[in-house]
Design a protein around this motif. Structure first.
Motif, PDB file in Angstrom:
ATOM      1  N   SER A  38       0.844  -1.198   0.000  1.00 15.07           N
ATOM      2  CA  SER A  38       0.000   0.000   0.000  1.00 15.07           C
ATOM      3  C   SER A  38       0.877   1.244   0.000  1.00 15.07           C
ATOM      4  CB  SER A  38      -0.912   0.013   1.233  1.00 15.07           C
ATOM      5  OG  SER A  38      -1.788  -1.094   1.218  1.00 15.07           O
ATOM      6  N   LEU A  39       0.515   2.191  -0.828  1.00 15.09           N
ATOM      7  CA  LEU A  39       1.241   3.449  -0.922  1.00 15.09           C
ATOM      8  C   LEU A  39       0.348   4.599  -0.500  1.00 15.09           C
ATOM      9  CD1 LEU A  39       2.886   3.051  -4.472  1.00 15.09           C
ATOM     10  CD2 LEU A  39       3.995   2.668  -2.250  1.00 15.09           C
ATOM     11  N   ALA A  56      -5.742   5.108  -9.557  1.00 16.55           N
ATOM     12  CA  ALA A  56      -5.152   4.132  -8.638  1.00 16.55           C
ATOM     13  C   ALA A  56      -5.942   2.824  -8.624  1.00 16.55           C
ATOM     14  CB  ALA A  56      -5.083   4.724  -7.234  1.00 16.55           C
ATOM     15  N   VAL A  67      -2.944   2.376  -3.845  1.00 11.98           N
ATOM     16  CA  VAL A  67      -2.448   3.749  -3.692  1.00 11.98           C
ATOM     17  C   VAL A  67      -3.600   4.608  -3.183  1.00 11.98           C
ATOM     18  CG1 VAL A  67      -1.344   5.735  -4.789  1.00 11.98           C
ATOM     19  CG2 VAL A  67      -0.919   3.428  -5.675  1.00 11.98           C
ATOM     20  N   ALA A 352       6.634   2.502  -5.229  1.00  9.51           N
ATOM     21  CA  ALA A 352       6.424   3.923  -5.514  1.00  9.51           C
ATOM     22  C   ALA A 352       6.906   4.274  -6.919  1.00  9.51           C
ATOM     23  CB  ALA A 352       7.142   4.769  -4.465  1.00  9.51           C
ATOM     24  N   TRP A 355       4.473   2.921  -9.430  1.00  6.28           N
ATOM     25  CA  TRP A 355       3.278   3.773  -9.512  1.00  6.28           C
ATOM     26  C   TRP A 355       3.547   5.006 -10.371  1.00  6.28           C
ATOM     27  CZ3 TRP A 355      -1.538   5.165  -9.569  1.00  6.28           C
ATOM     28  CH2 TRP A 355      -1.959   6.429  -9.180  1.00  6.28           C
TER      29      TRP A 355
END
Length: 458
Positions: A38-39, A56, A67, A352, A355
């Motif tokens: 999870s970001l 997301a 995200v 990250a 993403w």
């Protein structure tokens, strides 16, 4: 000083303090970029947060990585929250920041990681050419900042952000209903400055002006209208000569006076009181139908939509070149406006980066842009209309054109090093709409301002 400039300076001191906290936290964790991670991400734009959260969901379906994007607004609140989080190891994994300024401050202070080894090859090539190096610190930038700037701690070649959104200034917005009411074609932009003036004349009534612009910020008139107009009129070399050190081809020369005369032809068509309006106020006046034309940047379209004016009610086009000038067409090289950075304290570096990679791909960037009405730094090419929709794609097409007639607002190579855009902005407001100076007088005063800056330049 711009809002961004104030914000950067406001961050600087706190970031240096935050560096110690981040360093002691042993940040920079790797992670594997795997499903189930999870970001967290912060942005200072609410319209971006809504669009990013929708994107997301698509990203999670592809990768299994969640995200969550939070909007922290307005700017000063964003700054305060970053400052606080920097001192308590509470930063999220990803930040959206202003490009080519704030990213350097944060990166050089140790809050953002160096992504130079990540953004290479195909990733870099899919970005718009004029934005590819945004986020990369240069020795020229390091040398230009004050001795106490955190940027002095950075190293040339470090990349602290990936270009995310892009835009250009000098974009004219026309109210299609008002064009139609004046007997003008609501779907065809004026081909020249002269046609633009005729459209202004046709839409300017006794009680309201045809054109709104936030001239309270005086440099808007100089930067957004005069400069691209003069560039197209004179061509690149003669335009640069206006600002030359010890030049005899300055603003009081025949070239300079002619461009000022051309710009001053706007005088009868300004919206009453435009010299007292801020940028947002002028845009809102246009959205409310108090003017037929408004000048801003590509980013203005989203603001107009937020204030009730649907994009399909607007015709957008760049400042039209004069038919008497060197270039009969003009393109606007886009600037990177915001970038995405990975924080130094993240324990999910690979996720990250994955993403950011995806959200700056044509698929991800197109999805966010269509939702937020902000153009991406990603070059969408022939997919632009399919990904962005008709209205945004129409704006992005003005980014591309022959190099000789492409105006680059980011090119400051011909300015004195301590160039202050407010001073010429103030003088051009005195030229129009205030009519306190005629073009020859304005040219003489502008030459004095430029000469003074060269005298004090390093």
């Amino acid at each position: 000083m711009t809002t961004v400039g104030k914000r950067v300076l406001g961050l600087a001191a706190a970031l240096v303090m935050g560096l110690a906290a981040c360093s002691s936290g042993g940040g920079g964790g790797g992670g594997q970029g795997q499903a189930g991670q999870s970001l967290r991400m912060w942005t200072f734009k609410k319209s971006h947060a809504d669009a990013l959260n929708k994107a997301a969901a698509q990203f999670k379906a592809k990768t299994g990585i969640s995200v969550t994007v939070e909007a922290v607004t307005p700017d000063d609140v964003f700054v305060s929250k970053v400052q606080s989080a920097a001192q308590t190891n509470g930063l999220p994994d990803v930040l959206e920041v202003h490009a080519s300024g704030e990213d350097f401050e944060m990166g050089s202070s140790g809050l953002l990681q160096d992504l130079a080894a990540d953004v290479t090859g195909d990733w870099k090539q899919r970005l718009l050419p004029s934005t590819r190096e945004s986020g990369v610190l240069t020795q020229k930038k390091i040398d230009s900042v004050a001795a106490d700037s955190p940027i002095k701690n950075g190293k040339a070649g470090q990349r602290f952000s990936v270009p995310f959104t892009a835009g250009a200034f000098g974009i004219v917005y026309a109210n299609k209903d008002k064009l139609r009411a004046a007997g003008l074609d609501p779907d065809t932009p004026p081909k020249s400055w002269e046609e633009f003036l005729k459209a202004l004349e046709a839409t300017t009534g006794k009680s309201q002006g045809g054109l709104s612009l936030g001239l309270k910020i005086s440099q808007t008139g100089f930067n957004w209208i005069y400069q691209p107009l003069a560039f197209a009129y004179l061509g690149k070399e003669r335009f640069h000569a206006l600002f030359g050190k010890g030049t005899t081809q300055g603003f009081a020369s025949p070239d300079g006076v002619k461009t000022l005369e051309t710009y001053a032809k706007l005088t009868p068509y300004w919206m009453p009181g435009t010299a007292t309006l801020g940028i947002d106020e002028a845009d809102i006046a246009f959205a409310q139908g108090k003017s037929a034309f408004d000048v801003g940047g590509t980013f203005t379209l989203a603001f107009l939509a937020q204030n009730g004016l649907s994009p399909d009610k607007v015709l957008a086009f760049p400042i039209p070149p004069s038919a008497e000038g060197t270039h009969k067409q003009i393109s606007m090289a886009p600037l990177a406006l915001t970038g995405l950075g990975v924080t130094a304290t993240t324990q999910n570096r690979e996720a990250a980066v994955k993403w950011i990679d995806w959200v700056t791909s044509p698929e991800g960037a197109g999805m966010v842009a269509k939702e937020s009405l902000d153009l991406p730094s990603t070059d969408l090419g022939t997919q632009a209309e399919a990904l962005l929709g008709k209205d945004l794609a129409a704006l992005q097409k003005y980014f591309t054109g022959p190099p000789e007639s492409t105006y680059e607002a980011a090119d400051d190579s011909f300015f004195p090093s301590d160039w202050d855009q407010v001073k010429p902005g103030d003088l051009t407001v005195r030229l129009t709409p205030l009519k306190e100076l005629d073009p020859q007088q304005a040219g003489t005063e502008l030459d004095k301002v430029v000469a003074s800056m060269w005298k004090s330049t390093k």
